[in-house]
Design an enzyme around this catalytic site. Structure first.
Site, PDB file in Angstrom:
ATOM      1  N   HIS A 168     -16.164  -2.962   3.467  1.00 35.69           N
ATOM      2  CA  HIS A 168     -15.704  -3.777   2.346  1.00 35.69           C
ATOM      3  C   HIS A 168     -16.371  -3.321   1.046  1.00 35.69           C
ATOM      4  O   HIS A 168     -17.590  -3.304   0.933  1.00 35.69           O
ATOM      5  CB  HIS A 168     -15.953  -5.282   2.521  1.00 35.69           C
ATOM      6  N   GLY A 169     -15.529  -2.906   0.120  1.00 41.76           N
ATOM      7  CA  GLY A 169     -16.026  -2.539  -1.211  1.00 41.76           C
ATOM      8  C   GLY A 169     -16.747  -1.200  -1.254  1.00 41.76           C
ATOM      9  O   GLY A 169     -17.380  -0.879  -2.254  1.00 41.76           O
ATOM     10  N   ASP A 192      -4.016  -0.934   4.223  1.00 41.58           N
ATOM     11  CA  ASP A 192      -3.348  -2.169   3.786  1.00 41.58           C
ATOM     12  C   ASP A 192      -2.761  -2.060   2.380  1.00 41.58           C
ATOM     13  O   ASP A 192      -1.670  -2.553   2.102  1.00 41.58           O
ATOM     14  CB  ASP A 192      -4.342  -3.347   3.759  1.00 41.58           C
ATOM     15  N   HIS A 193      -3.537  -1.426   1.478  1.00 38.80           N
ATOM     16  CA  HIS A 193      -3.103  -1.479   0.084  1.00 38.80           C
ATOM     17  C   HIS A 193      -2.018  -0.459  -0.265  1.00 38.80           C
ATOM     18  O   HIS A 193      -1.448  -0.514  -1.352  1.00 38.80           O
ATOM     19  CB  HIS A 193      -4.308  -1.428  -0.849  1.00 38.80           C
ATOM     20  N   HIS A 217      -4.675  -4.700   8.634  1.00 38.18           N
ATOM     21  CA  HIS A 217      -4.900  -6.149   8.707  1.00 38.18           C
ATOM     22  C   HIS A 217      -3.550  -6.843   8.587  1.00 38.18           C
ATOM     23  O   HIS A 217      -2.921  -6.790   7.532  1.00 38.18           O
ATOM     24  CB  HIS A 217      -5.835  -6.556   7.552  1.00 38.18           C
ATOM     25  N   GLU A 263     -18.959  -6.160  12.585  1.00 38.31           N
ATOM     26  CA  GLU A 263     -18.790  -5.368  11.368  1.00 38.31           C
ATOM     27  C   GLU A 263     -19.419  -6.182  10.242  1.00 38.31           C
ATOM     28  O   GLU A 263     -19.020  -7.329  10.014  1.00 38.31           O
ATOM     29  CB  GLU A 263     -17.309  -5.108  11.084  1.00 38.31           C
ATOM     30  N   GLY A 317     -10.997   1.077   2.633  1.00 41.65           N
ATOM     31  CA  GLY A 317      -9.582   1.042   2.297  1.00 41.65           C
ATOM     32  C   GLY A 317      -9.291   1.167   0.817  1.00 41.65           C
ATOM     33  O   GLY A 317      -8.832   2.212   0.336  1.00 41.65           O
ATOM     34  N   HIS A 318      -9.586   0.113   0.078  1.00 40.86           N
ATOM     35  CA  HIS A 318      -9.121   0.003  -1.304  1.00 40.86           C
ATOM     36  C   HIS A 318      -9.522   1.196  -2.161  1.00 40.86           C
ATOM     37  O   HIS A 318      -8.700   1.746  -2.900  1.00 40.86           O
ATOM     38  CB  HIS A 318      -9.650  -1.304  -1.916  1.00 40.86           C
ATOM     39  N   ARG A 335       7.347  -4.275  -4.815  1.00 43.12           N
ATOM     40  CA  ARG A 335       8.689  -3.911  -5.272  1.00 43.12           C
ATOM     41  C   ARG A 335       9.752  -4.075  -4.188  1.00 43.12           C
ATOM     42  O   ARG A 335      10.919  -3.828  -4.434  1.00 43.12           O
ATOM     43  CB  ARG A 335       8.691  -2.442  -5.750  1.00 43.12           C
ATOM     44  N   THR A 377      -8.944 -10.972  -1.266  1.00 44.98           N
ATOM     45  CA  THR A 377      -9.308 -10.105  -0.147  1.00 44.98           C
ATOM     46  C   THR A 377     -10.216 -10.926   0.750  1.00 44.98           C
ATOM     47  O   THR A 377     -10.484 -12.088   0.459  1.00 44.98           O
ATOM     48  CB  THR A 377      -9.999  -8.822  -0.664  1.00 44.98           C
ATOM     49  N   THR A 378     -10.678 -10.341   1.868  1.00 47.92           N
ATOM     50  CA  THR A 378     -11.531 -11.101   2.780  1.00 47.92           C
ATOM     51  C   THR A 378     -12.887 -11.312   2.110  1.00 47.92           C
ATOM     52  O   THR A 378     -13.702 -10.400   2.024  1.00 47.92           O
ATOM     53  CB  THR A 378     -11.693 -10.331   4.112  1.00 47.92           C
ATOM     54  N   ARG A 388       1.235 -10.440   3.317  1.00 48.18           N
ATOM     55  CA  ARG A 388       1.307  -9.975   1.917  1.00 48.18           C
ATOM     56  C   ARG A 388       1.316  -8.459   1.798  1.00 48.18           C
ATOM     57  O   ARG A 388       1.753  -7.918   0.806  1.00 48.18           O
ATOM     58  CB  ARG A 388       0.149 -10.556   1.108  1.00 48.18           C
ATOM     59  N   HIS A 389       0.800  -7.762   2.809  1.00 49.47           N
ATOM     60  CA  HIS A 389       0.873  -6.299   2.745  1.00 49.47           C
ATOM     61  C   HIS A 389       1.423  -5.717   4.055  1.00 49.47           C
ATOM     62  O   HIS A 389       2.591  -5.382   4.130  1.00 49.47           O
ATOM     63  CB  HIS A 389      -0.438  -5.635   2.275  1.00 49.47           C
ATOM     64  N   GLU A 395      -6.975  -5.788  12.448  1.00 46.62           N
ATOM     65  CA  GLU A 395      -7.709  -6.963  11.958  1.00 46.62           C
ATOM     66  C   GLU A 395      -6.778  -8.156  11.981  1.00 46.62           C
ATOM     67  O   GLU A 395      -5.662  -8.086  11.449  1.00 46.62           O
ATOM     68  CB  GLU A 395      -8.169  -6.752  10.519  1.00 46.62           C
TER      69      GLU A 395
HETATM   70  N1  PXP Z   1     -13.380  -4.396   6.863  1.00 38.32           N
HETATM   71  C1  PXP Z   1     -12.716  -5.584   6.882  1.00 38.32           C
HETATM   72  C2  PXP Z   1     -12.936  -6.503   8.043  1.00 38.32           C
HETATM   73  C3  PXP Z   1     -11.826  -5.927   5.851  1.00 38.32           C
HETATM   74  O1  PXP Z   1     -11.176  -7.113   5.885  1.00 38.32           O
HETATM   75  C4  PXP Z   1     -11.606  -5.001   4.806  1.00 38.32           C
HETATM   76  C5  PXP Z   1     -10.647  -5.329   3.709  1.00 38.32           C
HETATM   77  O2  PXP Z   1      -9.380  -5.524   4.196  1.00 38.32           O
HETATM   78  C6  PXP Z   1     -12.288  -3.775   4.847  1.00 38.32           C
HETATM   79  C7  PXP Z   1     -13.188  -3.508   5.874  1.00 38.32           C
HETATM   80  C8  PXP Z   1     -12.062  -2.703   3.832  1.00 38.32           C
HETATM   81  O3  PXP Z   1     -12.465  -3.133   2.568  1.00 38.32           O
HETATM   82  P1  PXP Z   1     -12.044  -2.280   1.299  1.00 38.32           P
HETATM   83  O4  PXP Z   1     -10.560  -2.325   1.202  1.00 38.32           O
HETATM   84  O5  PXP Z   1     -12.743  -2.989   0.178  1.00 38.32           O
HETATM   85  O6  PXP Z   1     -12.562  -0.882   1.520  1.00 38.32           O
END
Ligand code: PXP
Length: 244
Positions: free
Chosen positions: A193-194, A12-13, A46, A154, A215-216, A21, A103-104, A52-53, A73
């Site tokens: 996440h994170g 996503d990012h 997602h 998840e 992801g991030h 841009r 973020t979520t 937004r992305h 997602e």
């Molecule tokens: N799982 C879900 C359901 C998410 O919404 C996200 C963030 O978009 C992630 C995993 C990944 O999180 P992160 O980008 O912090 O690694």
């Protein structure tokens, strides 16, 4: 034999960087294909309601080109569920969505909207899409997820990831208990996440964990490991030559 833990890479990012841009680069699909080559077991995108992305076209292009499979997602809206059915990813993860969030931020409230979730799960199952529910490790939510008919959850690891060092163990124990309960209820359990290189191993070691979605931190790290080459390439294009 050790268990096979799968890695889902969320791109996503990469699209966030493109959208700020309005350029055509960096392309999240191109990055997803590189991630697959590097060992991603599947790719997550997602499609947010505010776009937004990731854009719908990214999802469609990825589906055509990828060599692994797609975990899409989406929020539970008619538009998103119809899109998921049309795209037909292997997996669809249902997530909560707030326009103002960065973020979520938390898990899906399955317990208080069980009928809505059940209908969404049913619609996706009928289209042969495996459904996972992104939830917090809360007993009521885990039970409701099992009642919804979904086969996968998840767990949101953001609270563990963000916790100060002295609280990490408590959050990890909470995750571990959640995994055990979800497994007992017959659910497959993923997490995400994170997660980062620094904090992922504790989660990866939890019994029952099947897949981690990250992801991030991967996208951020790729900037760090790629910046030197990027500067060298632009110097070369300017006729300045390489710096040792
Ligand atoms: N799982 C879900 C359901 C998410 O919404 C996200 C963030 O978009 C992630 C995993 C990944 O999180 P992160 O980008 O912090 O690694």
């Amino acid at each position: 034999m050790s268990k096979k833990l799968l890695l889902g890479v969320n791109v996503d990012h990469v699209a966030t960087l493109r959208q700020v841009r309005g350029t055509s680069y960096p392309d999240p699909v191109e990055v997803a294909l590189l991630a697959e080559k590097a060992g991603a077991d599947y790719i997550t995108m997602h499609l947010r309601e505010d776009r937004r992305h990731i854009q719908a076209d990214d999802v469609l292009r990825l589906k055509q080109l990828q060599t692994t499979y797609l975990n899409l997602e989406v929020a539970i809206t008619d538009e998103m569920l119809d899109f998921a059915v049309d795209v037909s990813p292997q997996d669809c993860c249902l997530v909560p969505e707030k326009r103002e969030e960065l973020t979520t931020e938390g898990g899906l409230d399955v317990a208080n909207q069980l009928d809505l979730v059940k209908k969404a799960v049913d619609k996706l199952h009928k289209a042969n899409i495996r459904v996972s529910l992104f939830i917090d490790t809360d007993i009521d939510q885990i039970q409701a997820a099992a009642d919804s008919g979904a086969k996968v959850v998840e767990f949101h690891t953001g609270h563990y990831a963000d916790a100060p060092a002295e609280d990490k163990e408590r959050y990890l124990n909470n995750l571990t208990d959640g995994f055990a309960l979800a497994d007992k209820l017959g659910l497959l359990v993923n997490a995400g996440h994170g997660l980062t290189v620094e904090n992922v191993s504790s989660v990866a070691q939890i019994e029952y964990v099947k897949e981690l979605n990250i992801g991030h931190s991967i996208v951020a790290r790729s900037v760090m490991v790629g910046i030197e080459q990027a500067v060298s390439e632009i110097r070369e294009a300017m006729g300045l030559g390489f710096v040792n």
